[in-house]
Design a protein around this motif. Structure first.
Motif, PDB file in Angstrom:
ATOM      1  N   PRO A   2       9.230   7.555   1.865  1.00  0.00           N
ATOM      2  CA  PRO A   2      10.153   7.299   0.749  1.00  0.00           C
ATOM      3  C   PRO A   2      11.600   7.560   1.165  1.00  0.00           C
ATOM      4  O   PRO A   2      11.911   8.580   1.789  1.00  0.00           O
ATOM      5  CB  PRO A   2       9.691   8.292  -0.320  1.00  0.00           C
ATOM      6  CG  PRO A   2       8.239   8.483  -0.037  1.00  0.00           C
ATOM      7  CD  PRO A   2       8.120   8.446   1.457  1.00  0.00           C
ATOM      8  N   GLY A   3      12.450   6.619   0.838  1.00  0.00           N
ATOM      9  CA  GLY A   3      13.857   6.747   1.179  1.00  0.00           C
ATOM     10  C   GLY A   3      14.238   6.084   2.485  1.00  0.00           C
ATOM     11  O   GLY A   3      15.426   5.831   2.730  1.00  0.00           O
ATOM     12  N   ASP A   4      13.247   5.795   3.344  1.00  0.00           N
ATOM     13  CA  ASP A   4      13.538   5.083   4.593  1.00  0.00           C
ATOM     14  C   ASP A   4      13.934   3.641   4.292  1.00  0.00           C
ATOM     15  O   ASP A   4      13.590   3.087   3.239  1.00  0.00           O
ATOM     16  CB  ASP A   4      12.324   5.075   5.517  1.00  0.00           C
ATOM     17  CG  ASP A   4      12.020   6.425   6.138  1.00  0.00           C
ATOM     18  OD1 ASP A   4      12.861   7.343   5.990  1.00  0.00           O
ATOM     19  OD2 ASP A   4      10.957   6.562   6.766  1.00  0.00           O
ATOM     20  N   THR A   5      14.624   3.031   5.235  1.00  0.00           N
ATOM     21  CA  THR A   5      14.955   1.619   5.104  1.00  0.00           C
ATOM     22  C   THR A   5      13.703   0.788   5.315  1.00  0.00           C
ATOM     23  O   THR A   5      12.993   0.987   6.302  1.00  0.00           O
ATOM     24  CB  THR A   5      16.012   1.217   6.148  1.00  0.00           C
ATOM     25  OG1 THR A   5      17.185   2.017   5.957  1.00  0.00           O
ATOM     26  CG2 THR A   5      16.366  -0.258   6.018  1.00  0.00           C
ATOM     27  N   PRO A   6      13.378  -0.127   4.418  1.00  0.00           N
ATOM     28  CA  PRO A   6      12.190  -0.980   4.609  1.00  0.00           C
ATOM     29  C   PRO A   6      12.275  -1.752   5.921  1.00  0.00           C
ATOM     30  O   PRO A   6      13.368  -2.031   6.435  1.00  0.00           O
ATOM     31  CB  PRO A   6      12.226  -1.901   3.401  1.00  0.00           C
ATOM     32  CG  PRO A   6      13.005  -1.148   2.363  1.00  0.00           C
ATOM     33  CD  PRO A   6      14.052  -0.388   3.120  1.00  0.00           C
ATOM     34  N   ASP A  51       5.870  -8.056   0.273  1.00  0.00           N
ATOM     35  CA  ASP A  51       6.501  -6.968  -0.483  1.00  0.00           C
ATOM     36  C   ASP A  51       5.656  -5.703  -0.415  1.00  0.00           C
ATOM     37  O   ASP A  51       6.191  -4.590  -0.269  1.00  0.00           O
ATOM     38  CB  ASP A  51       6.689  -7.380  -1.946  1.00  0.00           C
ATOM     39  CG  ASP A  51       7.903  -8.268  -2.166  1.00  0.00           C
ATOM     40  OD1 ASP A  51       8.720  -8.391  -1.232  1.00  0.00           O
ATOM     41  OD2 ASP A  51       8.019  -8.840  -3.263  1.00  0.00           O
ATOM     42  N   PHE A  52       4.341  -5.865  -0.514  1.00  0.00           N
ATOM     43  CA  PHE A  52       3.457  -4.702  -0.435  1.00  0.00           C
ATOM     44  C   PHE A  52       3.580  -4.021   0.923  1.00  0.00           C
ATOM     45  O   PHE A  52       3.730  -2.802   1.005  1.00  0.00           O
ATOM     46  CB  PHE A  52       2.011  -5.135  -0.677  1.00  0.00           C
ATOM     47  CG  PHE A  52       1.011  -4.032  -0.459  1.00  0.00           C
ATOM     48  CD1 PHE A  52       0.882  -3.004  -1.386  1.00  0.00           C
ATOM     49  CD2 PHE A  52       0.207  -4.012   0.669  1.00  0.00           C
ATOM     50  CE1 PHE A  52      -0.035  -1.974  -1.186  1.00  0.00           C
ATOM     51  CE2 PHE A  52      -0.716  -2.992   0.882  1.00  0.00           C
ATOM     52  CZ  PHE A  52      -0.829  -1.972  -0.052  1.00  0.00           C
ATOM     53  N   TYR A  53       3.534  -4.795   1.991  1.00  0.00           N
ATOM     54  CA  TYR A  53       3.692  -4.219   3.326  1.00  0.00           C
ATOM     55  C   TYR A  53       5.056  -3.555   3.478  1.00  0.00           C
ATOM     56  O   TYR A  53       5.190  -2.516   4.124  1.00  0.00           O
ATOM     57  CB  TYR A  53       3.533  -5.310   4.385  1.00  0.00           C
ATOM     58  CG  TYR A  53       2.110  -5.601   4.764  1.00  0.00           C
ATOM     59  CD1 TYR A  53       1.534  -5.008   5.879  1.00  0.00           C
ATOM     60  CD2 TYR A  53       1.328  -6.476   4.007  1.00  0.00           C
ATOM     61  CE1 TYR A  53       0.222  -5.278   6.237  1.00  0.00           C
ATOM     62  CE2 TYR A  53       0.021  -6.752   4.356  1.00  0.00           C
ATOM     63  CZ  TYR A  53      -0.530  -6.152   5.471  1.00  0.00           C
ATOM     64  OH  TYR A  53      -1.840  -6.412   5.809  1.00  0.00           O
ATOM     65  N   ASN A  54       6.061  -4.152   2.893  1.00  0.00           N
ATOM     66  CA  ASN A  54       7.431  -3.688   3.077  1.00  0.00           C
ATOM     67  C   ASN A  54       7.760  -2.439   2.274  1.00  0.00           C
ATOM     68  O   ASN A  54       8.471  -1.543   2.754  1.00  0.00           O
ATOM     69  CB  ASN A  54       8.390  -4.807   2.687  1.00  0.00           C
ATOM     70  CG  ASN A  54       9.730  -4.714   3.401  1.00  0.00           C
ATOM     71  OD1 ASN A  54       9.826  -4.148   4.483  1.00  0.00           O
ATOM     72  ND2 ASN A  54      10.745  -5.291   2.794  1.00  0.00           N
ATOM     73  N   PHE A  55       7.230  -2.360   1.049  1.00  0.00           N
ATOM     74  CA  PHE A  55       7.653  -1.305   0.125  1.00  0.00           C
ATOM     75  C   PHE A  55       6.574  -0.270  -0.196  1.00  0.00           C
ATOM     76  O   PHE A  55       6.850   0.693  -0.908  1.00  0.00           O
ATOM     77  CB  PHE A  55       8.133  -1.927  -1.196  1.00  0.00           C
ATOM     78  CG  PHE A  55       9.306  -2.862  -1.039  1.00  0.00           C
ATOM     79  CD1 PHE A  55      10.479  -2.431  -0.445  1.00  0.00           C
ATOM     80  CD2 PHE A  55       9.226  -4.171  -1.497  1.00  0.00           C
ATOM     81  CE1 PHE A  55      11.557  -3.293  -0.301  1.00  0.00           C
ATOM     82  CE2 PHE A  55      10.300  -5.041  -1.363  1.00  0.00           C
ATOM     83  CZ  PHE A  55      11.467  -4.604  -0.761  1.00  0.00           C
ATOM     84  N   ARG A  56       5.356  -0.454   0.299  1.00  0.00           N
ATOM     85  CA  ARG A  56       4.277   0.474  -0.072  1.00  0.00           C
ATOM     86  C   ARG A  56       4.672   1.926   0.147  1.00  0.00           C
ATOM     87  O   ARG A  56       4.357   2.802  -0.675  1.00  0.00           O
ATOM     88  CB  ARG A  56       3.007   0.167   0.733  1.00  0.00           C
ATOM     89  CG  ARG A  56       1.775   0.901   0.239  1.00  0.00           C
ATOM     90  CD  ARG A  56       0.673   0.978   1.289  1.00  0.00           C
ATOM     91  NE  ARG A  56       0.996   1.926   2.352  1.00  0.00           N
ATOM     92  CZ  ARG A  56       0.186   2.220   3.364  1.00  0.00           C
ATOM     93  NH1 ARG A  56      -0.989   1.593   3.463  1.00  0.00           N
ATOM     94  NH2 ARG A  56       0.553   3.086   4.288  1.00  0.00           N
ATOM     95  N   ASP A  57       5.371   2.201   1.234  1.00  0.00           N
ATOM     96  CA  ASP A  57       5.687   3.588   1.572  1.00  0.00           C
ATOM     97  C   ASP A  57       7.140   3.971   1.327  1.00  0.00           C
ATOM     98  O   ASP A  57       7.429   5.132   1.083  1.00  0.00           O
ATOM     99  CB  ASP A  57       5.330   3.839   3.043  1.00  0.00           C
ATOM    100  CG  ASP A  57       3.849   3.603   3.310  1.00  0.00           C
ATOM    101  OD1 ASP A  57       3.025   4.305   2.708  1.00  0.00           O
ATOM    102  OD2 ASP A  57       3.518   2.697   4.101  1.00  0.00           O
ATOM    103  N   THR A  58       8.052   2.991   1.383  1.00  0.00           N
ATOM    104  CA  THR A  58       9.459   3.326   1.166  1.00  0.00           C
ATOM    105  C   THR A  58       9.848   3.289  -0.300  1.00  0.00           C
ATOM    106  O   THR A  58      10.632   4.115  -0.772  1.00  0.00           O
ATOM    107  CB  THR A  58      10.368   2.342   1.945  1.00  0.00           C
ATOM    108  OG1 THR A  58      10.153   1.019   1.452  1.00  0.00           O
ATOM    109  CG2 THR A  58      10.057   2.410   3.438  1.00  0.00           C
TER     110      THR A  58
END
Length: 447
Positions: free
Chosen positions: A418-422, A372-379
């Motif tokens: 932010p806003g990109d697809t994970p 989850d951290f890798y997936n959502f850290r930036d999006t």
């Protein structure tokens, strides 16, 4: 002789076949629906032999709790053989000291698969030469050079002038011998006290006569030599004892054509190696070497990932305290190389499914948390980062603001915004976890 050269002297440079391997693993589910590897290889494992007298001495020391101030903590207490020589507890760190009430500074790493670990350096690995590398000079060069994006199957990232190698999360020890001494004397761990105290205990240990048999009677009178030989014996035990590097995971046997992966495990392997999805293999190399050595699932490089601060660590109660990895506070020789502040060693993912504390500060407690951290850290940072009292998302809160530019924002999946697809769906994460579980040792192959 260091830990990298203790096994397979003269094996040459370990050249990864990542690009070829990544291509071969694409479409495996279609190529063989039964889950077998359509391109099996022969893996070269370390030789198995009875322990030498030196290694047997090291084993006795490894399990000797009397060397600690509490009398209850040995090397094996924190590096449990029943937990892939990693921590046996579910907490972020282990407890040590005289009353077993003091927190260790960092999550306990596994002692497995260190027999091919390179020495600490800055810049491309130069193999087994003995040339002295000026770390400051290489760091200055690295600060001026362009960083190559690390993607699965791309060999170019090996040329990055970044810290790599060494033991512990910050690479401050180069040999297993040196690594063994740090926790023995650390007041938060075994708390052995001074070298004089440790030497006194070794002289009166049940195995003291073995020192005399191996090194002569005078070794007991030479404090420095006694401790050095004791730590070398521990290192020999780690090198010779096959359970420290068995290469008996389901994935190893799948590589050899002796096991079959499920559909979920196959999808997970593909996602692991896909630079447009998880891109795990960009740092955690999954390919055997060209000469048949099993993959170690680490490139031995350092990364600043910006993991959240762990409020469960006592040291973090001080808002001014920061663990900066390569820059300190435990490593003290290159604090001026601030471009590396916040960087920690990329660990092997072998046996990672047996762990309950992830990253250097043990902030995550499951593989799902990590993905989850890798997936959502930036999006979607609000999903994996803490919030301040006013509700503001506190991204990179475990790094001083002046060092946050060191955080990796170029290697996929950290190249999103932010806003990109994970990069991964929930099913993708589940499949990757299924694959990661195939890296656990002890699998019984079909043949």
């Amino acid at each position: 002789m260091n830990s990298r050269t203790l096994w397979l002297l003269g094996a040459g440079l370990l050249v990864l076949a990542g690009a070829v391997f990544a291509v071969e693993t694409q479409g495996l589910a279609e190529a063989n629906s039964a889950g077998a590897n359509p391109n099996p290889v022969h893996l070269r494992r370390p030789p198995v032999a009875p322990l030498s007298a030196m290694a047997q001495l090291g084993k006795a020391i490894f399990y000797d709790a009397s060397l600690s101030s509490s009398g209850a903590l040995s090397c094996a207490s924190c590096h449990s053989p029943d937990h892939a020589y990693g921590p046996p507890n579910d907490g972020p760190v282990m407890l040590g000291g005289a009353t077993l009430s003091r927190q260790g500074a960092r999550a306990v790493p596994s002692l497995t698969y260190l027999e091919r670990h390179p020495n600490f350096s800055i810049g491309p690995d130069k193999g087994d030469d003995d040339n002295i590398v000026d770390l400051a000079q290489m760091a200055a060069l690295g600060a001026q050079s362009a960083r190559v994006t690390k993607t699965a199957g791309a060999a170019g990232s090996a040329a990055n002038i970044v810290p790599q190698g060494g033991l512990f999360w910050d690479g401050r020890a180069d040999t297993l011998q040196d690594q063994a001494l740090f926790p023995l004397l650390d007041p938060n761990e075994m708390d052995g006290g001074s070298a004089e105290v440790v030497a006194g205990k070794l002289r009166h240990a049940p195995y003291a006569q073995r020192f005399v048999e191996l090194f002569g009677a005078r070794v007991l009178d030479n404090q420095r030599l006694l401790i050095a030989e004791a730590m070398f014996a521990v290192a020999r035990y780690q090198v010779e004892e096959v359970s420290f590097h068995p290469y008996t995971s389901k994935y190893d046997y799948w590589l050899e054509g002796r096991a079959r992966l499920s559909e979920s495990e196959l999808r997970g392997l593909q996602l692991f190696n896909d630079p447009d999805k998880a891109n795990c293999a960009g740092c955690h190399t999954s390919a055997p070497t060209r000469d048949g050595l099993p993959p170690l699932f680490t490139d031995h490089q350092y990364e600043a990932l910006g993991a959240p601060r762990n409020a469960a660590l006592e040291g973090n109660r001080d808002p001014g305290y920061f663990d900066l990895g390569v820059c300190g506070p435990h490593r003290t020789d290159i604090p001026e190389q601030t471009q590396y502040c916040g960087m920690f060693l990329t660990p092997t993912l072998r046996n990672t499914a047996t762990r309950r504390a992830f990253f250097h500060n043990g902030v995550f407690h499951s593989l799902k948390d990590v993905l989850d951290f890798y997936n959502f850290r930036d999006t979607n940072p609000e999903k994996v980062s803490p919030r301040a009292a006013d509700g503001t998302v506190q991204k990179y809160d475990d790094l001083p603001a002046k060092y946050r530019a060191n955080v990796d924002v170029s290697d996929p999946p950290f190249d999103r915004h932010p806003g990109d697809t994970p990069a991964m769906t929930e099913q993708d994460e589940a499949d990757i976890i299924a694959f990661l579980k195939t890296l656990t040792d002890g699998y019984k192959p079909e043949n």
